[in-house]
Scaffold this active site. Structure first.
Site, PDB file in Angstrom:
ATOM      1  N   SER A  75      23.189 101.055  28.230  1.00  0.00           N
ATOM      2  CA  SER A  75      24.400 101.783  27.866  1.00  0.00           C
ATOM      3  C   SER A  75      25.680 101.018  28.196  1.00  0.00           C
ATOM      4  O   SER A  75      26.701 101.166  27.510  1.00  0.00           O
ATOM      5  CB  SER A  75      24.421 103.159  28.533  1.00  0.00           C
TER       6      SER A  75
ATOM      7  N   HIS B  66      28.942 102.348  32.956  1.00  0.00           N
ATOM      8  CA  HIS B  66      29.647 102.542  31.691  1.00  0.00           C
ATOM      9  C   HIS B  66      31.056 101.944  31.743  1.00  0.00           C
ATOM     10  O   HIS B  66      31.514 101.326  30.780  1.00  0.00           O
ATOM     11  CB  HIS B  66      29.728 104.040  31.362  1.00  0.00           C
TER      12      HIS B  66
END
Length: 314
Positions: free
Chosen positions: A144, A195
């Site tokens: 991610s 992230h």
């Protein structure tokens, strides 16, 4: 962090179905390779997740640098894999065609390692700022972070888009920041620092020195060029039977600063307008960006004179 065993991997099956719907022939080679690698390592992990996840304690203090390579391509469960790879499928199709396969593969390889480094720096800063050693032990795994970096690139190369985040229409320029907060609120177990590291690396590439450093490290390899780089000017040679001359033209004289998608849309609209008006013009203004210039209107007498002059030249 161990995978749940003894159940059907519904996320994996759904991912394979979605890929089949797109069609293997429609997926660029590097994107397809990344999908295949992540699926293969989900089914056949190199090590248990606890031995591939990345943390300050395991990588920096224990010097287990292999985790920088292994952590992005391993996933906690099938749904983790599904959501990441569906996002990779869409972003890969968009970006690989624009960046070309060689450069796109180079970008993913560099991002995968660099995001891990930035993640550890962020976690180390939290340890010092909050005086909480537990952040050194926080272990992250998954693709991610790379996807957040690719989202920044996609917004750079395709500006002006609008993304839907939790039903809200957000400018793509800010969508990654809104998603960063939204994902953390909805799923507190996700890695906020991982992230955020992806967004920061994406900004280092689009706004910072990372792209120049990558190009310098690539050396003079001709295939390691960035075809999506903005061009200010370009030169062309226009050849004729008796002479040749060179002229410099501004790229934006032709595009007006529009993206390829906007240029295509403008061209289609102009084509429809021409069709509606039978090829004639009802406006004396010339439209911008060179997509359509209405023909000049001449009287029958002027047309006749032009024809006579043409025959006289012969």
């Amino acid at each position: 962090m161990q995978r749940r065993q003894g159940r059907v991997n519904a996320g994996l099956l759904l991912l394979l179905y979605q890929i089949s719907q797109v069609g293997l022939q429609n997926i660029p080679s590097v994107t397809l390779g990344v999908l295949a690698l992540n699926i293969f390592l989900f089914l056949n992990p190199v090590r248990p997740l606890t031995e591939v996840c990345i943390s300050v304690h395991e990588v920096f203090y224990k010097k287990d640098w292999q985790r920088l390579l292994l952590s992005p391509v391993h996933h906690a469960d099938d749904w983790h894999l599904y959501y990441n790879m569906i996002s990779m499928l869409w972003k890969g199709i968009m970006l690989e065609k624009k960046l070309k396969s060689t450069w796109f593969a180079y970008v993913i390889a560099v991002f995968s390692v660099l995001i891990g480094v930035v993640y550890m720096v962020l976690e180390f800063m939290l340890v010092k700022i909050l005086d909480d050693p537990s952040y050194e032990m926080t272990c992250a795994v998954g693709f991610s972070g790379v996807l957040f970096a690719l989202k920044v690139l996609n917004n750079q190369y395709n500006p002006g888009r609008v993304s839907s985040v939790l039903g809200l229409q957000i400018s793509s320029k800010y969508a990654c920041w809104v998603e960063l907060v939204a994902i953390h609120l909805i799923s507190p177990g996700t890695s906020f620092a991982g992230h955020l590291a992806g967004i920061l690396v994406g900004l280092m590439y689009t706004m910072g020195p990372l792209k120049k450093i990558m190009k310098a490290c690539a050396g003079g390899i001709s295939s390691f060029t960035d075809p999506a780089r903005p061009r200010g000017y370009y030169s062309e040679y226009y050849g004729y039977p008796d002479y040749q001359y060179r002229t410099s033209r501004s790229y934006y004289d032709y595009t007006g600063g529009l993206t390829e998608e906007e240029q295509l849309e403008r061209a289609v609209l102009n084509s429809l307008n021409e069709r509606d008006f039978g090829g004639a013009t009802y406006n004396n203004e010339r439209r911008q960006y060179g997509f359509w210039f209405p023909p000049e209107q001449h009287s029958e007498e002027e047309i006749r004179r032009q024809r006579l002059r043409r025959f006289e030249r012969r």
